[in-house]
Scaffold this motif. Sequence first.
Motif, PDB file in Angstrom:
ATOM      1  N   MET A 272       0.838  -1.194   0.000  1.00 15.65           N
ATOM      2  CA  MET A 272       0.000   0.000   0.000  1.00 15.65           C
ATOM      3  C   MET A 272       0.874   1.246   0.000  1.00 15.65           C
ATOM      4  SD  MET A 272      -2.461   1.443   2.999  1.00 15.65           S
ATOM      5  CE  MET A 272      -3.460  -0.018   3.035  1.00 15.65           C
ATOM      6  N   ARG A 273       0.528   2.199  -0.846  1.00 18.81           N
ATOM      7  CA  ARG A 273       1.282   3.440  -0.884  1.00 18.81           C
ATOM      8  C   ARG A 273       0.694   4.426   0.131  1.00 18.81           C
ATOM      9  NH1 ARG A 273       2.139   4.692  -7.358  1.00 18.81           N
ATOM     10  NH2 ARG A 273       2.800   2.599  -7.954  1.00 18.81           N
ATOM     11  N   PRO A 274       1.555   5.021   0.953  1.00 18.27           N
ATOM     12  CA  PRO A 274       1.043   5.963   1.952  1.00 18.27           C
ATOM     13  C   PRO A 274       0.570   7.260   1.306  1.00 18.27           C
ATOM     14  CG  PRO A 274       3.437   5.961   1.955  1.00 18.27           C
ATOM     15  CD  PRO A 274       3.025   4.858   1.025  1.00 18.27           C
ATOM     16  N   VAL A 275      -0.283   7.974   2.016  1.00 17.82           N
ATOM     17  CA  VAL A 275      -0.748   9.290   1.571  1.00 17.82           C
ATOM     18  C   VAL A 275       0.152  10.335   2.218  1.00 17.82           C
ATOM     19  CG1 VAL A 275      -2.669  10.898   1.512  1.00 17.82           C
ATOM     20  CG2 VAL A 275      -3.095   8.439   1.364  1.00 17.82           C
ATOM     21  N   PRO A 276       0.908  11.096   1.438  1.00 14.08           N
ATOM     22  CA  PRO A 276       1.862  12.050   2.038  1.00 14.08           C
ATOM     23  C   PRO A 276       1.152  13.191   2.752  1.00 14.08           C
ATOM     24  CG  PRO A 276       1.762  12.325  -0.348  1.00 14.08           C
ATOM     25  CD  PRO A 276       0.970  11.096  -0.033  1.00 14.08           C
ATOM     26  N   ASN A 277       1.871  13.788   3.684  1.00 16.82           N
ATOM     27  CA  ASN A 277       1.307  14.904   4.454  1.00 16.82           C
ATOM     28  C   ASN A 277       0.923  16.077   3.552  1.00 16.82           C
ATOM     29  OD1 ASN A 277       1.654  13.590   6.928  1.00 16.82           O
ATOM     30  ND2 ASN A 277       3.741  14.343   7.167  1.00 16.82           N
ATOM     31  N   TRP A 278       1.758  16.321   2.531  1.00 17.49           N
ATOM     32  CA  TRP A 278       1.470  17.466   1.678  1.00 17.49           C
ATOM     33  C   TRP A 278       0.168  17.266   0.899  1.00 17.49           C
ATOM     34  CZ3 TRP A 278       0.719  16.684  -3.433  1.00 17.49           C
ATOM     35  CH2 TRP A 278       1.337  15.592  -4.046  1.00 17.49           C
ATOM     36  N   ALA A 279      -0.214  16.012   0.646  1.00 18.19           N
ATOM     37  CA  ALA A 279      -1.468  15.765  -0.050  1.00 18.19           C
ATOM     38  C   ALA A 279      -2.661  16.157   0.816  1.00 18.19           C
ATOM     39  CB  ALA A 279      -1.564  14.302  -0.452  1.00 18.19           C
ATOM     40  N   VAL A 280      -2.560  15.884   2.120  1.00 15.44           N
ATOM     41  CA  VAL A 280      -3.628  16.294   3.041  1.00 15.44           C
ATOM     42  C   VAL A 280      -3.723  17.819   3.085  1.00 15.44           C
ATOM     43  CG1 VAL A 280      -4.470  16.158   5.406  1.00 15.44           C
ATOM     44  CG2 VAL A 280      -3.286  14.201   4.407  1.00 15.44           C
ATOM     45  N   ALA A 281      -2.562  18.474   3.167  1.00 19.87           N
ATOM     46  CA  ALA A 281      -2.552  19.939   3.201  1.00 19.87           C
ATOM     47  C   ALA A 281      -3.095  20.529   1.898  1.00 19.87           C
ATOM     48  CB  ALA A 281      -1.134  20.439   3.461  1.00 19.87           C
ATOM     49  N   THR A 282      -2.747  19.911   0.779  1.00 23.96           N
ATOM     50  CA  THR A 282      -3.229  20.401  -0.516  1.00 23.96           C
ATOM     51  C   THR A 282      -4.736  20.241  -0.636  1.00 23.96           C
ATOM     52  OG1 THR A 282      -1.111  19.862  -1.565  1.00 23.96           O
ATOM     53  CG2 THR A 282      -3.014  20.127  -3.005  1.00 23.96           C
ATOM     54  N   ALA A 283      -5.245  19.088  -0.218  1.00 19.54           N
ATOM     55  CA  ALA A 283      -6.690  18.869  -0.272  1.00 19.54           C
ATOM     56  C   ALA A 283      -7.428  19.836   0.650  1.00 19.54           C
ATOM     57  CB  ALA A 283      -7.006  17.427   0.104  1.00 19.54           C
ATOM     58  N   ALA A 284      -6.853  20.110   1.815  1.00 26.20           N
ATOM     59  CA  ALA A 284      -7.478  21.053   2.749  1.00 26.20           C
ATOM     60  C   ALA A 284      -7.447  22.478   2.209  1.00 26.20           C
ATOM     61  CB  ALA A 284      -6.774  20.985   4.102  1.00 26.20           C
ATOM     62  N   ALA A 285      -6.441  22.780   1.393  1.00 25.41           N
ATOM     63  CA  ALA A 285      -6.326  24.135   0.851  1.00 25.41           C
ATOM     64  C   ALA A 285      -7.378  24.434  -0.209  1.00 25.41           C
ATOM     65  CB  ALA A 285      -4.934  24.332   0.249  1.00 25.41           C
ATOM     66  N   ALA A 286      -7.930  23.398  -0.856  1.00 24.40           N
ATOM     67  CA  ALA A 286      -8.867  23.615  -1.967  1.00 24.40           C
ATOM     68  C   ALA A 286     -10.089  24.436  -1.551  1.00 24.40           C
ATOM     69  CB  ALA A 286      -9.274  22.271  -2.575  1.00 24.40           C
ATOM     70  N   PRO A 287     -10.874  23.994  -0.558  1.00 31.32           N
ATOM     71  CA  PRO A 287     -12.037  24.818  -0.183  1.00 31.32           C
ATOM     72  C   PRO A 287     -11.649  26.172   0.399  1.00 31.32           C
ATOM     73  CG  PRO A 287     -11.752  23.002   1.370  1.00 31.32           C
ATOM     74  CD  PRO A 287     -10.812  22.751   0.239  1.00 31.32           C
ATOM     75  N   VAL A 288     -10.503  26.239   1.075  1.00 31.64           N
ATOM     76  CA  VAL A 288     -10.061  27.514   1.639  1.00 31.64           C
ATOM     77  C   VAL A 288      -9.747  28.507   0.526  1.00 31.64           C
ATOM     78  CG1 VAL A 288      -8.272  28.643   3.019  1.00 31.64           C
ATOM     79  CG2 VAL A 288      -9.171  26.423   3.724  1.00 31.64           C
ATOM     80  N   LEU A 289      -9.026  28.052  -0.500  1.00 32.21           N
ATOM     81  CA  LEU A 289      -8.708  28.921  -1.630  1.00 32.21           C
ATOM     82  C   LEU A 289      -9.968  29.394  -2.338  1.00 32.21           C
ATOM     83  CD1 LEU A 289      -5.683  26.952  -3.136  1.00 32.21           C
ATOM     84  CD2 LEU A 289      -5.604  29.291  -2.245  1.00 32.21           C
ATOM     85  N   LEU A 290     -10.921  28.479  -2.488  1.00 27.72           N
ATOM     86  CA  LEU A 290     -12.154  28.820  -3.194  1.00 27.72           C
ATOM     87  C   LEU A 290     -12.927  29.916  -2.461  1.00 27.72           C
ATOM     88  CD1 LEU A 290     -14.137  28.142  -5.512  1.00 27.72           C
ATOM     89  CD2 LEU A 290     -15.142  26.426  -4.000  1.00 27.72           C
ATOM     90  N   VAL A 291     -13.180  29.692  -1.165  1.00 26.65           N
ATOM     91  CA  VAL A 291     -13.975  30.655  -0.393  1.00 26.65           C
ATOM     92  C   VAL A 291     -13.213  31.970  -0.204  1.00 26.65           C
ATOM     93  CG1 VAL A 291     -15.098  31.075   1.812  1.00 26.65           C
ATOM     94  CG2 VAL A 291     -15.253  28.814   0.757  1.00 26.65           C
ATOM     95  N   ALA A 292     -11.919  31.876   0.100  1.00 24.55           N
ATOM     96  CA  ALA A 292     -11.129  33.095   0.286  1.00 24.55           C
ATOM     97  C   ALA A 292     -11.045  33.890  -1.015  1.00 24.55           C
ATOM     98  CB  ALA A 292      -9.729  32.740   0.777  1.00 24.55           C
ATOM     99  N   GLY A 293     -10.922  33.159  -2.131  1.00 26.05           N
ATOM    100  CA  GLY A 293     -10.828  33.837  -3.423  1.00 26.05           C
ATOM    101  C   GLY A 293     -12.065  34.642  -3.736  1.00 26.05           C
ATOM    102  N   TRP A 294     -13.241  34.001  -3.599  1.00 23.64           N
ATOM    103  CA  TRP A 294     -14.434  34.766  -3.962  1.00 23.64           C
ATOM    104  C   TRP A 294     -14.770  35.832  -2.913  1.00 23.64           C
ATOM    105  CZ3 TRP A 294     -17.282  29.624  -3.200  1.00 23.64           C
ATOM    106  CH2 TRP A 294     -17.997  29.588  -2.017  1.00 23.64           C
ATOM    107  N   THR A 295     -14.374  35.622  -1.661  1.00 21.91           N
ATOM    108  CA  THR A 295     -14.648  36.629  -0.629  1.00 21.91           C
ATOM    109  C   THR A 295     -13.844  37.907  -0.892  1.00 21.91           C
ATOM    110  OG1 THR A 295     -15.119  34.924   1.023  1.00 21.91           O
ATOM    111  CG2 THR A 295     -14.577  37.122   1.836  1.00 21.91           C
TER     112      THR A 295
ATOM    113  N   ALA B 237      -8.295   7.714   3.282  1.00 19.95           N
ATOM    114  CA  ALA B 237      -7.239   6.820   2.803  1.00 19.95           C
ATOM    115  C   ALA B 237      -6.025   6.855   3.725  1.00 19.95           C
ATOM    116  CB  ALA B 237      -6.832   7.211   1.387  1.00 19.95           C
ATOM    117  N   ARG B 238      -5.697   8.024   4.234  1.00 23.62           N
ATOM    118  CA  ARG B 238      -4.542   8.136   5.129  1.00 23.62           C
ATOM    119  C   ARG B 238      -4.788   7.374   6.434  1.00 23.62           C
ATOM    120  NH1 ARG B 238       0.003  11.088   5.931  1.00 23.62           N
ATOM    121  NH2 ARG B 238       0.518  11.663   8.061  1.00 23.62           N
ATOM    122  N   ARG B 239      -5.984   7.501   6.994  1.00 16.77           N
ATOM    123  CA  ARG B 239      -6.301   6.784   8.232  1.00 16.77           C
ATOM    124  C   ARG B 239      -6.279   5.274   8.011  1.00 16.77           C
ATOM    125  NH1 ARG B 239     -11.308   9.042  11.514  1.00 16.77           N
ATOM    126  NH2 ARG B 239     -10.461   7.428  12.890  1.00 16.77           N
ATOM    127  N   ALA B 240      -6.773   4.827   6.863  1.00 15.32           N
ATOM    128  CA  ALA B 240      -6.757   3.394   6.561  1.00 15.32           C
ATOM    129  C   ALA B 240      -5.323   2.889   6.431  1.00 15.32           C
ATOM    130  CB  ALA B 240      -7.527   3.120   5.278  1.00 15.32           C
TER     131      ALA B 240
END
Length: 236
Positions: free
Chosen positions: A1-24, A199-202
Motif C-alpha cells: 500500500m502506498r502511503p498518503v503524504p502529508n502534503w497531499a492532506v494539506a493540498t486537499a485542505a487548501a482547496a475549499p479555503v482557496l475557493l472561499v477566500a478567493g471569492w470573498t 485513505a490516510r487513516r486506513a
Amino acid sequence: MRPVPNWAVATAAAAPVLLVAGWTVAEARQPAGYDPIRDTISELAGQDATDAWIMVVALVLLGCCYLSVAAVLHAAGLPSRFLLAIGGVATIALVAFPRPPVGGSVSHGVAATVAVLALVLWPAGSALRLPRGHDTAHPTRPEPPWAFRRAVGLSTTLVLLALFGWCAFEVTSGSRTGLAERVTAVAVSLWPLLAVVSARRAHLAWSVGAATPTGPAVGVVPPDPLRPTQRPDRLA
C-alpha cells in the motif's frame, strides 16, 4: 500500500479555503451592484471584473489542488483519479475562457460543465472500484476506507448531482444562481479532502496492524484495505 503524504492532506485542505477566500476577497473589490446570491463566481474572473486576477489565481490554484490529489490518491483507482484530474484541468481552463461582459461564452460554459460533472462523478467511480465492505462469503475481507465504500461513494455522487441540478435550474430559470454555484463548488471541493483523510487513516491503521506481532497467527500481515481482494480462481 502506498502511503498518503502529508502534503497531499494539506493540498486537499487548501482547496475549499482557496475557493472561499478567493471569492470573498474578489467580491469585496466589485462595485456595489454585484450580488453573490444572484451573480456567479465566474463573473469575478470575467473580462469586466474589478481585479479579476484575484479569482483567476484562486481558480488556477484550486485546479492544481485537484490535480495534485489525483496524482497521489492511488486508493481511488485510475478511473476516479482520471475524473478528478479532468476536473482540475477544466477548473484551470475556466480562466482561459473568461466570461464576456455581455452574453455568455460557449467555451466557458463547456469548461464549467465538464469541471463540475467530473468532480461530481469521481466519488462513485472510486466506490465501484474497491471491494465491498462486508461479504458473507469472505468474512475476513477488510472494510475499505469509509470514503470509498459503495454506499458512501454512490450517495455522495447522488447528493452532488442534486446540487448540480439545482445549479442548472437556477441558471435557466432561477434568481439564486450565485448561491447554488457557491454551495455546489464548496461541496465538490470538500470531498477530495475527506477522501484523502480516509485513505490516510486506513493506511495508518494497516501499518500498525502489519507491525503488531499479535493476532490469529504471528507474523501474518493483515489484508490491505485499499487493495481489491483477489478472487480465488486467480490465486492459482
